[in-house]
Motif scaffolding. Sequence first.
Motif, PDB file in Angstrom:
ATOM      1  N   LEU A 257       0.829  -1.201   0.000  1.00 57.52           N
ATOM      2  CA  LEU A 257       0.000   0.000   0.000  1.00 57.52           C
ATOM      3  C   LEU A 257       0.863   1.251   0.000  1.00 57.52           C
ATOM      4  O   LEU A 257       1.978   1.259   0.527  1.00 57.52           O
ATOM      5  CB  LEU A 257      -0.907   0.005   1.235  1.00 57.52           C
ATOM      6  CG  LEU A 257      -1.912  -1.144   1.356  1.00 57.52           C
ATOM      7  CD1 LEU A 257      -2.625  -1.069   2.700  1.00 57.52           C
ATOM      8  CD2 LEU A 257      -2.917  -1.093   0.212  1.00 57.52           C
ATOM      9  N   SER A 258       0.322   2.301  -0.582  1.00 51.31           N
ATOM     10  CA  SER A 258       0.963   3.613  -0.541  1.00 51.31           C
ATOM     11  C   SER A 258       0.275   4.463   0.518  1.00 51.31           C
ATOM     12  O   SER A 258      -0.869   4.206   0.892  1.00 51.31           O
ATOM     13  CB  SER A 258       0.873   4.301  -1.909  1.00 51.31           C
ATOM     14  OG  SER A 258       1.561   3.546  -2.888  1.00 51.31           O
ATOM     15  N   ALA A 259       0.961   5.469   0.985  1.00 52.77           N
ATOM     16  CA  ALA A 259       0.396   6.350   2.005  1.00 52.77           C
ATOM     17  C   ALA A 259      -0.666   7.260   1.398  1.00 52.77           C
ATOM     18  O   ALA A 259      -0.512   7.743   0.267  1.00 52.77           O
ATOM     19  CB  ALA A 259       1.497   7.190   2.635  1.00 52.77           C
ATOM     20  N   ASP A 260      -1.748   7.481   2.141  1.00 57.52           N
ATOM     21  CA  ASP A 260      -2.693   8.546   1.813  1.00 57.52           C
ATOM     22  C   ASP A 260      -2.528   9.627   2.874  1.00 57.52           C
ATOM     23  O   ASP A 260      -1.669   9.527   3.767  1.00 57.52           O
ATOM     24  CB  ASP A 260      -4.130   8.023   1.735  1.00 57.52           C
ATOM     25  CG  ASP A 260      -4.582   7.331   3.014  1.00 57.52           C
ATOM     26  OD1 ASP A 260      -3.972   7.563   4.080  1.00 57.52           O
ATOM     27  OD2 ASP A 260      -5.559   6.550   2.956  1.00 57.52           O
ATOM     28  N   GLN A 261      -3.337  10.667   2.808  1.00 60.12           N
ATOM     29  CA  GLN A 261      -3.144  11.787   3.722  1.00 60.12           C
ATOM     30  C   GLN A 261      -3.295  11.359   5.182  1.00 60.12           C
ATOM     31  O   GLN A 261      -2.495  11.747   6.052  1.00 60.12           O
ATOM     32  CB  GLN A 261      -4.124  12.912   3.400  1.00 60.12           C
ATOM     33  CG  GLN A 261      -3.854  14.192   4.198  1.00 60.12           C
ATOM     34  CD  GLN A 261      -4.855  15.274   3.888  1.00 60.12           C
ATOM     35  OE1 GLN A 261      -6.065  15.063   3.982  1.00 60.12           O
ATOM     36  NE2 GLN A 261      -4.373  16.455   3.503  1.00 60.12           N
ATOM     37  N   GLU A 262      -4.312  10.547   5.474  1.00 58.82           N
ATOM     38  CA  GLU A 262      -4.555  10.131   6.851  1.00 58.82           C
ATOM     39  C   GLU A 262      -3.423   9.258   7.388  1.00 58.82           C
ATOM     40  O   GLU A 262      -2.917   9.487   8.499  1.00 58.82           O
ATOM     41  CB  GLU A 262      -5.878   9.365   6.963  1.00 58.82           C
ATOM     42  CG  GLU A 262      -6.207   8.927   8.382  1.00 58.82           C
ATOM     43  CD  GLU A 262      -7.517   8.154   8.478  1.00 58.82           C
ATOM     44  OE1 GLU A 262      -7.965   7.892   9.612  1.00 58.82           O
ATOM     45  OE2 GLU A 262      -8.089   7.813   7.425  1.00 58.82           O
ATOM     46  N   SER A 263      -3.022   8.259   6.617  1.00 61.68           N
ATOM     47  CA  SER A 263      -1.974   7.364   7.094  1.00 61.68           C
ATOM     48  C   SER A 263      -0.624   8.077   7.170  1.00 61.68           C
ATOM     49  O   SER A 263       0.206   7.772   8.036  1.00 61.68           O
ATOM     50  CB  SER A 263      -1.871   6.130   6.193  1.00 61.68           C
ATOM     51  OG  SER A 263      -1.516   6.475   4.876  1.00 61.68           O
TER      52      SER A 263
END
Length: 242
Positions: free
Chosen positions: A196-202
């Motif tokens: 998985l790639s990072a999103d804003q929340e993570s």
Amino acid sequence: MEWQDEGIILGVRRHGESSVIAEVMTQARGRHLGLVRGGRSRRLQPVLQPGNEVALTWRARLDQHLGTYQIEPTQLRAARLMETATAVYGVQAMAALLRLLPERDPHPHLYEALGIILENLHLPESAGELFIRFELAMLEDLGFGLDLTQCAATGTTRQLSFVSPKTGRAVSLEAGLPWADKMLVLPDFLTKGSSLSADQESLAQAFELTGYFLARHVYEPRGLDAPDARTGFVQAALKAMN
């Protein structure tokens, strides 16, 4: 004494009328200082900018002396690093992290990581995630590495969802849920084997995670505050994820 190496400019400070003391992250000798005669000249000023990659020759009578650098550019990326907020703050924040290491202490993997991140700091979608991994590597080299591979309570490697603020070890969802309000969140993109790639929340959760352990183990014991450049980078990276 004399040696040659590759390095990445972290910063310079003025020395006398025309010279500077250059701070360089070298491939084989860690963070190393040296005097650059004529470093304020029109020829050398553009070369001695943070983020630029250079070929170095260092000379001194004794190893413990400051010594002098002869510097030749190999990759000038400073101009590109001034184009985005993530790059401007990122190069400053990583230099501040590297200054936590003892001078002349070799960290070749950090040198390699620094070069990779500098090549991608202008890309907002990857800059934040790469920076987090650099902070995790810094914690490891400073002796405070996090164990994010298995649950500290059960030993499982599945559904790792939290990190204990006391031990820096991962905790599974089941084991940690009763104490979730006291735990730090482990973002999915940091779990072992994740694609998985990072999103804003993570990404925000990851900044909170590394920021907590840097403050607890590194800055506070030394009587330091987290560098302003990190705050600027965090804000710029999260804004870029909108």
